[in-house]
Scaffold this motif. Structure first.
Motif, mmCIF file in Angstrom:
data_model
loop_
_atom_site.group_PDB
_atom_site.id
_atom_site.type_symbol
_atom_site.label_atom_id
_atom_site.label_comp_id
_atom_site.label_asym_id
_atom_site.label_seq_id
_atom_site.Cartn_x
_atom_site.Cartn_y
_atom_site.Cartn_z
ATOM 1 N N LYS A 119 0.835 -1.203 0.000
ATOM 2 C CA LYS A 119 0.000 0.000 0.000
ATOM 3 C C LYS A 119 0.868 1.250 0.000
ATOM 4 C CE LYS A 119 -3.605 2.373 2.667
ATOM 5 N NZ LYS A 119 -4.473 2.322 3.881
ATOM 6 N N ARG A 120 1.932 1.234 0.785
ATOM 7 C CA ARG A 120 2.835 2.385 0.843
ATOM 8 C C ARG A 120 3.597 2.557 -0.475
ATOM 9 N NH1 ARG A 120 5.354 1.787 7.006
ATOM 10 N NH2 ARG A 120 3.354 2.136 8.085
ATOM 11 N N ILE A 121 3.995 1.449 -1.071
ATOM 12 C CA ILE A 121 4.703 1.509 -2.355
ATOM 13 C C ILE A 121 3.802 2.079 -3.432
ATOM 14 C CG2 ILE A 121 5.661 0.090 -4.207
ATOM 15 C CD1 ILE A 121 6.783 -1.756 -2.005
ATOM 16 N N GLN A 122 2.564 1.613 -3.493
ATOM 17 C CA GLN A 122 1.643 2.096 -4.514
ATOM 18 C C GLN A 122 1.369 3.586 -4.337
ATOM 19 O OE1 GLN A 122 0.563 0.212 -7.212
ATOM 20 N NE2 GLN A 122 0.108 2.306 -7.846
ATOM 21 N N ARG A 123 1.211 4.031 -3.114
ATOM 22 C CA ARG A 123 0.992 5.459 -2.868
ATOM 23 C C ARG A 123 2.226 6.257 -3.295
ATOM 24 N NH1 ARG A 123 -1.134 6.268 2.745
ATOM 25 N NH2 ARG A 123 0.895 5.455 3.336
ATOM 26 N N PHE A 124 3.410 5.743 -2.984
ATOM 27 C CA PHE A 124 4.666 6.388 -3.364
ATOM 28 C C PHE A 124 4.743 6.551 -4.881
ATOM 29 C CE2 PHE A 124 9.161 6.108 -4.578
ATOM 30 C CZ PHE A 124 9.775 6.988 -3.699
ATOM 31 N N LEU A 125 4.454 5.489 -5.623
ATOM 32 C CA LEU A 125 4.511 5.535 -7.085
ATOM 33 C C LEU A 125 3.419 6.439 -7.658
ATOM 34 C CD1 LEU A 125 5.267 1.768 -7.827
ATOM 35 C CD2 LEU A 125 6.883 3.677 -7.868
ATOM 36 N N ASP A 126 2.245 6.406 -7.039
ATOM 37 C CA ASP A 126 1.155 7.278 -7.495
ATOM 38 C C ASP A 126 1.523 8.746 -7.311
ATOM 39 O OD1 ASP A 126 -0.369 5.100 -8.182
ATOM 40 O OD2 ASP A 126 -1.624 5.151 -6.377
ATOM 41 N N LYS A 127 2.108 9.088 -6.159
ATOM 42 C CA LYS A 127 2.497 10.470 -5.893
ATOM 43 C C LYS A 127 3.563 10.948 -6.877
ATOM 44 C CE LYS A 127 -0.057 11.503 -2.275
ATOM 45 N NZ LYS A 127 -1.074 12.596 -2.308
ATOM 46 N N MET A 128 4.434 10.048 -7.273
ATOM 47 C CA MET A 128 5.458 10.426 -8.244
ATOM 48 C C MET A 128 4.843 10.766 -9.596
ATOM 49 S SD MET A 128 8.390 7.626 -7.270
ATOM 50 C CE MET A 128 9.859 8.390 -7.895
ATOM 51 N N SER A 129 3.707 10.163 -9.887
ATOM 52 C CA SER A 129 3.036 10.394 -11.168
ATOM 53 C C SER A 129 2.093 11.586 -11.133
ATOM 54 C CB SER A 129 2.243 9.144 -11.581
ATOM 55 O OG SER A 129 3.095 8.041 -11.784
ATOM 56 N N THR A 130 1.517 11.886 -9.949
ATOM 57 C CA THR A 130 0.452 12.884 -9.885
ATOM 58 C C THR A 130 0.844 14.192 -9.209
ATOM 59 O OG1 THR A 130 -0.386 11.964 -7.797
ATOM 60 C CG2 THR A 130 -1.286 11.048 -9.850
ATOM 61 N N SER A 131 1.932 14.215 -8.452
ATOM 62 C CA SER A 131 2.290 15.411 -7.696
ATOM 63 C C SER A 131 2.828 16.508 -8.607
ATOM 64 C CB SER A 131 3.354 15.077 -6.639
ATOM 65 O OG SER A 131 2.841 14.194 -5.672
ATOM 66 N N GLN A 132 2.418 17.728 -8.304
ATOM 67 C CA GLN A 132 2.986 18.880 -8.996
ATOM 68 C C GLN A 132 4.398 19.170 -8.491
ATOM 69 O OE1 GLN A 132 1.500 20.678 -11.559
ATOM 70 N NE2 GLN A 132 -0.004 19.021 -11.476
ATOM 71 N N ARG A 133 4.618 18.882 -7.208
ATOM 72 C CA ARG A 133 5.922 19.154 -6.589
ATOM 73 C C ARG A 133 6.131 18.165 -5.454
ATOM 74 N NH1 ARG A 133 8.141 24.051 -3.229
ATOM 75 N NH2 ARG A 133 10.185 24.389 -4.163
ATOM 76 N N LYS A 159 6.481 15.598 -12.694
ATOM 77 C CA LYS A 159 6.568 17.059 -12.620
ATOM 78 C C LYS A 159 7.834 17.458 -11.854
ATOM 79 C CE LYS A 159 2.635 17.788 -14.786
ATOM 80 N NZ LYS A 159 1.439 18.244 -14.086
ATOM 81 N N GLU A 160 7.723 18.452 -10.994
ATOM 82 C CA GLU A 160 8.882 19.007 -10.295
ATOM 83 C C GLU A 160 9.230 18.188 -9.056
ATOM 84 O OE1 GLU A 160 10.132 23.252 -8.120
ATOM 85 O OE2 GLU A 160 8.211 23.047 -9.150
ATOM 86 N N PHE A 161 10.524 17.997 -8.820
ATOM 87 C CA PHE A 161 10.962 17.342 -7.589
ATOM 88 C C PHE A 161 12.267 17.954 -7.102
ATOM 89 C CE2 PHE A 161 13.366 14.856 -10.687
ATOM 90 C CZ PHE A 161 14.577 14.636 -10.058
ATOM 91 N N HIS A 162 12.495 17.789 -5.800
ATOM 92 C CA HIS A 162 13.740 18.235 -5.182
ATOM 93 C C HIS A 162 14.232 17.156 -4.237
ATOM 94 C CE1 HIS A 162 13.245 22.218 -6.862
ATOM 95 N NE2 HIS A 162 12.024 22.272 -6.354
ATOM 96 N N ILE A 163 15.526 17.147 -3.994
ATOM 97 C CA ILE A 163 16.154 16.193 -3.080
ATOM 98 C C ILE A 163 16.885 16.975 -2.000
ATOM 99 C CG2 ILE A 163 17.797 14.294 -2.839
ATOM 100 C CD1 ILE A 163 17.465 13.842 -5.908
ATOM 101 N N LEU A 164 16.599 16.655 -0.746
ATOM 102 C CA LEU A 164 17.336 17.211 0.378
ATOM 103 C C LEU A 164 18.242 16.124 0.947
ATOM 104 C CD1 LEU A 164 17.962 19.246 2.667
ATOM 105 C CD2 LEU A 164 15.912 18.391 3.841
ATOM 106 N N VAL A 165 19.542 16.388 0.953
ATOM 107 C CA VAL A 165 20.522 15.452 1.505
ATOM 108 C C VAL A 165 21.063 16.034 2.806
ATOM 109 C CG1 VAL A 165 22.750 14.315 1.163
ATOM 110 C CG2 VAL A 165 21.176 14.590 -0.763
ATOM 111 N N VAL A 166 20.980 15.255 3.871
ATOM 112 C CA VAL A 166 21.523 15.667 5.162
ATOM 113 C C VAL A 166 22.594 14.664 5.575
ATOM 114 C CG1 VAL A 166 21.016 16.157 7.587
ATOM 115 C CG2 VAL A 166 19.323 16.723 5.818
ATOM 116 N N ASN A 167 23.849 15.094 5.509
ATOM 117 C CA ASN A 167 24.962 14.262 5.929
ATOM 118 C C ASN A 167 25.429 14.672 7.320
ATOM 119 O OD1 ASN A 167 25.181 12.629 3.616
ATOM 120 N ND2 ASN A 167 26.350 14.192 2.527
#
Length: 213
Positions: A119-133, A159-167
């Motif tokens: 369920k979490r995987i499907q939501r993750f993949l769906d959000k990648m397809s439908t999210s504006q950001r 659409k748009e995405f960003h990555i935050l890396v915290v080392n």
């Protein structure tokens, strides 16, 4: 990409590991309205996470690939859980299989855990397809790993995405780094007491970031 460029409203924010730290901090800052597939897992190798994403989670946490190796405790409790390794991806579940319901030789609750994860995987993949950001947060990563991650996400996110890396390293204060990656913001935090001692830094980093209602 600077911290100020990271600000704004997102349709979804997901942790990509390496431990539970990113998920805990997102929750502390009210930026975790739903769970992601890697929230409470240990994924020390971002390269393995990249392969997992590239494969769209195919074969992830399949029963034949699981190896229970020991015991852990809950995220919010001292209840005992099994430590279960996905040998295919080198990713570890430490908070899914309750020790009073499962054994090292028999994962009794596997069907329920797998259903929850799917369920979490499907939501993750769906959000990648439908999210504006959409925002992805990863602790502990090298430049080459994040370069690969950015490339993989470019082919997955519509659409748009960003990555935050915290080392984390042996420093006394937060340092913002400048990596030549268009969609990536990188900061370094002190590694002393990183689970609770950096709450003020995380609050500063995530300030001005919101989840769309």
């Amino acid at each position: 990409m600077s911290l100020k460029d990271l600000k704004g409203t997102y349709d979804a924010i997901f942790s990509l590991g390496d431990l539970c730290l990113a998920s805990i901090q997102l929750r502390k800052n009210n930026l975790r309205p739903f769970a992601g597939p890697l929230d409470w897992m240990s994924s020390p190798s971002l390269s393995s996470v990249n392969r997992l994403l590239q494969n769209r989670f195919e074969g992830f946490m399949e029963l034949s690939n699981l190896n229970p190796t020991g015991y852990s405790t809950g995220v919010d409790s001292t209840d005992p859980f099994l430590v279960v390794v996905d040998k295919n991806y080198g990713i570890v579940s430490s908070h899914d299989f309750k020790a009073d319901e499962n054994t090292l030789t028999h994962l009794v609750t596997y069907p329920e855990v797998k259903k929850k994860l799917n369920k979490r995987i499907q939501r993750f993949l769906d959000k990648m397809s439908t999210s504006q950001r959409i925002l992805f947060v990863r602790t502990e990563a090298t430049f080459s790993e994040v370069l690969e991650l950015e490339s993989i996400l470019s082919n997955m996110v519509k659409k748009e995405f960003h990555i935050l890396v915290v080392n984390h390293s042996n420093i006394n204060d937060m340092v913002e780094k400048s990596w030549p990656l268009e969609r990536v913001t990188v900061v370094k935090l002190p590694d002393d007491e990183k689970w609770n001692g950096n709450d003020n830094y995380w609050k500063y980093i995530l300030e001005g970031i919101h989840i769309r209602d």
